[in-house]
Design an enzyme around this catalytic site. Structure first.
Site, short mmCIF file in Angstrom:
data_model
loop_
_atom_site.label_atom_id
_atom_site.label_comp_id
_atom_site.label_asym_id
_atom_site.label_seq_id
_atom_site.Cartn_x
_atom_site.Cartn_y
_atom_site.Cartn_z
N LYS A 13 0.83 -1.21 0.00
CA LYS A 13 0.00 0.00 0.00
C LYS A 13 0.86 1.26 0.00
CE LYS A 13 -2.26 -0.94 3.85
NZ LYS A 13 -1.70 -2.23 4.27
N ARG A 88 -9.70 0.50 9.12
CA ARG A 88 -9.21 -0.83 9.46
C ARG A 88 -10.21 -1.64 10.28
NH1 ARG A 88 -3.33 0.29 9.12
NH2 ARG A 88 -2.13 -1.58 9.54
N ARG A 127 12.11 -5.73 5.20
CA ARG A 127 11.93 -4.31 4.84
C ARG A 127 12.85 -3.37 5.59
NH1 ARG A 127 5.62 -2.60 4.62
NH2 ARG A 127 5.87 -2.48 6.87
N ARG A 161 11.39 -0.91 10.83
CA ARG A 161 10.28 -0.71 11.75
C ARG A 161 10.33 -1.77 12.84
NH1 ARG A 161 4.87 0.23 8.26
NH2 ARG A 161 4.07 -0.92 10.05
N ARG A 172 -0.15 -8.84 13.53
CA ARG A 172 -0.73 -7.84 12.62
C ARG A 172 -1.63 -8.53 11.59
NH1 ARG A 172 4.56 -5.06 10.65
NH2 ARG A 172 3.23 -3.78 9.33
P1 AMP Z 1 0.76 0.40 9.10
O1 AMP Z 1 1.93 1.30 8.89
O2 AMP Z 1 -0.45 0.83 8.31
O3 AMP Z 1 1.10 -1.05 8.89
O4 AMP Z 1 0.34 0.55 10.64
C1 AMP Z 1 1.23 0.18 11.68
C2 AMP Z 1 0.44 0.00 12.98
O5 AMP Z 1 -0.21 1.24 13.33
C3 AMP Z 1 -0.68 -1.03 12.91
O6 AMP Z 1 -0.20 -2.35 13.13
C4 AMP Z 1 -1.60 -0.54 14.03
O7 AMP Z 1 -1.08 -0.87 15.31
C5 AMP Z 1 -1.49 0.98 13.90
N1 AMP Z 1 -2.52 1.52 12.98
C6 AMP Z 1 -2.32 2.13 11.76
N2 AMP Z 1 -3.46 2.51 11.20
C7 AMP Z 1 -4.44 2.14 12.07
C8 AMP Z 1 -5.87 2.24 12.06
N3 AMP Z 1 -6.52 2.79 11.03
N4 AMP Z 1 -6.54 1.75 13.13
C9 AMP Z 1 -5.90 1.20 14.18
N5 AMP Z 1 -4.58 1.06 14.25
C10 AMP Z 1 -3.84 1.53 13.21
#
Ligand code: AMP
Length: 216
Positions: A13, A88, A127, A161, A172
Site C-alpha cells: 500500500k 481498518r 523491509r 520498523r 498484525r
Molecule cells: P501500518 O503502517 O499501516 O502497517 O500501521 C502500523 C500500525 O499502526 C498497525 O499495526 C496498528 O497498530 C497501527 N494503525 C495504523 N493505522 C491504524 C488504524 N486505522 N486503526 C488502528 N490502528 C492503526
C-alpha cells in the site's frame, strides 16, 4: 480524485501510494505514518500507541477517527487524497462515510491489494527504509543500487520498523483477518471495491491501479 488503498500489512500500500502521489499529485494519508510520528515525538498518544503497535494490535477507533478527520480537513482543497491504512475496522469505515458526507467529499475508488500470507511474512521481514527520505528497500527484492547508499537521496543511514519482526507480523495479520478483512463486503455491497493482485511486480500493480483510476 480520492481513493482508499486496502490490503493486509505488506501488500504494498505504501509503495503504491507513493507512486500515486508522484504521478497524480495526490496526498497520501497514512495512519501508520501519523502514529509513527507521534511515537517519534514522544507525545502521550505516541507512548500509548507504541505499545499497541509493537504488539501488532490496533489503536482504538476513536483516536484513529479523530486523527484522520483532522488530516482530511488539513488537506481539503488539495488534488485528492489516498487513504493508506484507514479504515481498518467496521467502526472506522462507518465513521469515515459519515465524515465524508459531512465534509462533502466523495470517495472514488476502494482498491484492494490481494496477497497471500507467506508472501507477506517474507516481504515484511526484509523491509528497511532510508532514514533521511523514507524510500523503502528490501533485503532481497529491492536492494539499493550501491549497498548502504540510498538511491534517491544518497544518505547512508537506514532504519527498520520495530513491528516488522516475525512475531508482531503474525499478530498484525491476525488483526487484519479478524478486524479489517470483514470490512470488504461493506465496500463490495456499495459497488466501489476493485481488486488487484498485489503479488505482481510493483510496475504491473501500478499499471493496474492506473487502469482503474483512468477507467480503462
Ligand atoms: P501500518 O503502517 O499501516 O502497517 O500501521 C502500523 C500500525 O499502526 C498497525 O499495526 C496498528 O497498530 C497501527 N494503525 C495504523 N493505522 C491504524 C488504524 N486505522 N486503526 C488502528 N490502528 C492503526
Amino acid at each position: 480524485m480520492n481513493l482508499i488503498l486496502f490490503g493486509p500489512p505488506g501488500a504494498g500500500k505504501g509503495t503504491q501510494a507513493q507512486r500515486l502521489v508522484d504521478t497524480y499529485g495526490l496526498v497520501q494519508l497514512s495512519t501508520g505514518d501519523m502514529l509513527r510520528s507521534e511515537v517519534a515525538s514522544g507525545s502521550d498518544l505516541g507512548v500509548r500507541a507504541k505499545r499497541i503497535m509493537d504488539d501488532g494490535q490496533l489503536v482504538p477507533d476513536d483516536l484513529m477517527i479523530e486523527m484522520i478527520s483532522r488530516q482530511i480537513d488539513a488537506e481539503n482543497g488539495s488534488g485528492g487524497i489516498i487513504l493508506d491504512g484507514f479504515p481498518r475496522t467496521t467502526g472506522q469505515a462507518e465513521a469515515l462515510d459519515n465524515m465524508l458526507d459531512t465534509k462533502g467529499i466523495k470517495m472514488d475508488h476502494v482498491i484492494q491489494l490481494e496477497v497471500d500470507e507467506d508472501a507477506i511474512v517474507a516481504r515484511l521481514s526484509g523491509r528497511f527504509a532510508c532514514s533521511s527520505c523514507g524510500t523503502g528497500y528490501h533485503d532481497i527484492y529491492a536492494k539499493p543500487e550501491v549497498e548502504g547508499v540510498c538511491d534517491k537521496c544518497g544518505a547512508t543511514e537506514f532504519s527498520r520498523r520495530s513491528d516488522d519482526n516475525a512475531e508482531t507480523v503474525r499478530a498484525r495479520l491476525a488483526a487484519y483477518n479478524e478486524q479489517t478483512a470483514p470490512i470488504l463486503p461493506y465496500y463490495e455491497e456499495k459497488g466501489s471495491l476493485k481488486r488487484v493482485n498485489g503479488l505482481d511486480g510493483m510496475e504491473i500493480v501500478f499499471a493496474e491501479i492506473r487502469g482503474i483510476i483512468e477507467g480503462e
